[in-house]
Scaffold this motif. Structure first.
Motif, short mmCIF file in Angstrom:
data_model
loop_
_atom_site.label_atom_id
_atom_site.label_comp_id
_atom_site.label_asym_id
_atom_site.label_seq_id
_atom_site.Cartn_x
_atom_site.Cartn_y
_atom_site.Cartn_z
N GLY A 32 22.27 -78.22 48.06
CA GLY A 32 21.88 -78.37 49.46
C GLY A 32 20.37 -78.33 49.65
O GLY A 32 19.61 -78.32 48.68
N PRO A 33 19.91 -78.30 50.90
CA PRO A 33 18.47 -78.40 51.17
C PRO A 33 17.66 -77.20 50.71
O PRO A 33 16.49 -77.32 50.44
N GLN A 34 18.29 -76.04 50.64
CA GLN A 34 17.52 -74.85 50.25
C GLN A 34 18.17 -74.22 49.01
O GLN A 34 19.04 -73.36 49.11
N GLU A 35 17.75 -74.70 47.85
CA GLU A 35 18.37 -74.23 46.61
C GLU A 35 18.23 -72.71 46.49
O GLU A 35 17.16 -72.16 46.65
N GLY A 36 19.35 -72.05 46.22
CA GLY A 36 19.31 -70.59 46.07
C GLY A 36 19.54 -69.85 47.39
O GLY A 36 19.72 -68.64 47.39
N GLY A 37 19.51 -70.59 48.50
CA GLY A 37 19.83 -69.99 49.80
C GLY A 37 18.79 -69.01 50.32
O GLY A 37 17.65 -68.99 49.86
N GLN A 38 19.24 -68.20 51.27
CA GLN A 38 18.31 -67.32 51.99
C GLN A 38 17.63 -66.27 51.11
O GLN A 38 16.53 -65.82 51.42
N LEU A 39 18.28 -65.85 50.04
CA LEU A 39 17.67 -64.82 49.20
C LEU A 39 16.35 -65.28 48.60
O LEU A 39 15.49 -64.47 48.27
N THR A 40 16.18 -66.59 48.48
CA THR A 40 14.93 -67.10 47.91
C THR A 40 13.77 -66.88 48.88
O THR A 40 12.62 -67.03 48.51
N MET A 41 14.11 -66.57 50.13
CA MET A 41 13.05 -66.38 51.13
C MET A 41 12.82 -64.91 51.45
O MET A 41 12.01 -64.58 52.30
N THR A 42 13.54 -64.02 50.77
CA THR A 42 13.31 -62.60 51.00
C THR A 42 12.45 -62.05 49.88
O THR A 42 12.22 -62.72 48.87
N THR A 43 11.99 -60.85 50.05
CA THR A 43 11.20 -60.24 48.98
C THR A 43 12.14 -59.46 48.07
O THR A 43 12.95 -60.05 47.37
N GLU A 44 12.04 -58.17 48.14
CA GLU A 44 12.81 -57.30 47.27
C GLU A 44 14.20 -57.05 47.87
O GLU A 44 14.30 -56.76 49.07
N VAL A 45 15.25 -57.17 47.07
CA VAL A 45 16.58 -56.78 47.54
C VAL A 45 16.82 -55.37 46.99
O VAL A 45 16.87 -55.17 45.77
N GLU A 46 16.91 -54.42 47.90
CA GLU A 46 16.97 -53.02 47.44
C GLU A 46 18.37 -52.44 47.49
O GLU A 46 18.58 -51.30 47.07
N ASN A 47 19.32 -53.23 48.06
CA ASN A 47 20.64 -52.63 48.26
C ASN A 47 21.75 -53.37 47.52
O ASN A 47 22.91 -53.23 47.85
N PHE A 48 21.39 -54.17 46.52
CA PHE A 48 22.42 -54.83 45.73
C PHE A 48 22.78 -53.89 44.58
O PHE A 48 21.90 -53.52 43.79
#
Ligand code: NAP
Length: 306
Positions: A32-48
């Motif tokens: 799709g238009p944004q490969e990798g989705g929204q996570l590619t636009m966030t910084t650190e994921v601290e709760n996964f």
């Protein structure tokens, strides 16, 4: 005919691909238009879970993609523009002109950033108005910026922007934040972050080339005021990417796909996962979980229908 086509390569699509690949279904994933989705636009994921030190959003989806490929998933870059029901499955048309048939589909097309919808926003889009701090933050070194919104994204973007900007002002339409307590406290403790409550941006101001301020409206008093800033970061939520399914799959009044607890949509053979069907949780971990469920249900559906 493919066994399963997965639309979307965010964490939901990648997790669905891991499970479908391990079920020997040779899934085909369209990014799709944004490969990798929204996570590619966030910084650190601290709760996964599993990453006590946190992990960059981009790294998390890249790893998930690699994991899916390792088990036999194929990723392609194209955008589905049409879906038609055919005998024993579906025919998908893509932007490239390609047409493919598949017995099942997992829709994991996610959601895109919401915009304010005011005319001046369009004029200064990419000239100081943006929805992605991680993409554009570095352009605002020693500048003053505002972040619109009161959710976790607004807090996260504000905190990220303090690395560059001289001052970050959060403009929120109420006097209470929607963000989690943890993120609220983190932002409120940061000396570079200030808050303007009960206010919304009614106009983006600029010199014709770049943003140099905004007009704020106080929603309690109705009073308008000018606020000088060099950048406007919007973090006011998302809208689901379901345009091609309108009038086909059942959507709710906000455009989200209506899926049951088995991730089934109103059309047998089409399943949904991730933010495109999530009106409530919208977390990386819940998106991944729903991708897993959708792939397991595809496997069951194919076994029952063959
Ligand atoms: P959100 O929780 O829906 O918050 C959107 C914010 O924008 C709300 O404060 C809302 O105001 C405001 N807003 C909406 N439309 C607006 C408009 N037209 N004008 C002005 N303000 C407007 O969205 P989000 O912050 O993107 O978060 C989405 C989900 O992702 C949430 O479940 C969140 O927990 C999750 N998330 C988690 C993390 C993390 O855990 N680190 C980071 C990012 C996102 P009201 O409050 O008045 O409605």
């Amino acid at each position: 005919m493919e066994n399963v086509i997965i639309l979307g390569s965010g964490i939901a699509g990648c997790t669905a691909a891991i499970y479908a690949a391990r079920a020997n279904l040779s899934p085909l994933v369209f990014s799709g238009p944004q490969e990798g989705g929204q996570l590619t636009m966030t910084t650190e994921v601290e709760n996964f879970p599993g990453f006590p030190e946190g992990i960059r959003g981009m790294e998390l989806v890249e790893k998930a993609k690699k994991q899916a490929e390792k088990f036999g998933a194929t990723f392609k870059t194209d955008i589905a523009t049409e879906v038609e029901e055919i005998k024993n499955g579906f025919e998908l048309t893509f932007m490239s002109g390609a047409k493919l048939k598949s017995k099942t589909i997992i829709v994991a097309t996610g959601a895109s950033a919401r915009w304010l919808g005011i005319p001046s926003e369009e004029k200064y889009r990419g000239r100081g108005v943006t929805t992605c701090a991680t993409c554009d933050g570095a352009f605002f070194k020693d500048k003053e910026v505002i972040v619109v919104g009161g959710g976790d994204s607004a807090m996260e973007e504000s905190l990220f922007l303090t690395r560059f900007a001289a001052k970050v002002t959060v403009v929120h339409r109420r006097e209470e934040l929607r963000a989690s307590k943890f993120m609220q406290e983190k932002a409120q403790k940061n000396e570079k972050i200030e808050f303007v409550w009960n206010s919304m941006v009614s106009e983006i101001l600029g010199d014709g080339r770049l943003v140099n301020g905004v007009k704020l409206k106080n929603l309690k008093t109705g009073k308008l005021s000018l606020f000088k800033c060099d950048g406007v970061f919007l973090a006011i939520g998302h809208v689901p990417n379901t345009r091609i399914f309108q009038d086909k799959i059942k959507l709710d009044d906000k455009g989200y796909i209506v899926a049951d607890k088995f991730m089934r949509t109103s059309i047998p053979g089409i399943f949904a996962a991730g933010d495109v069907q999530d009106t409530r949780f919208k977390q990386a971990i819940t998106a991944a979980g729903s991708g897993c469920k959708a792939a397991m249900e595809v496997e069951k559906y194919l076994a029952e229908n063959e």
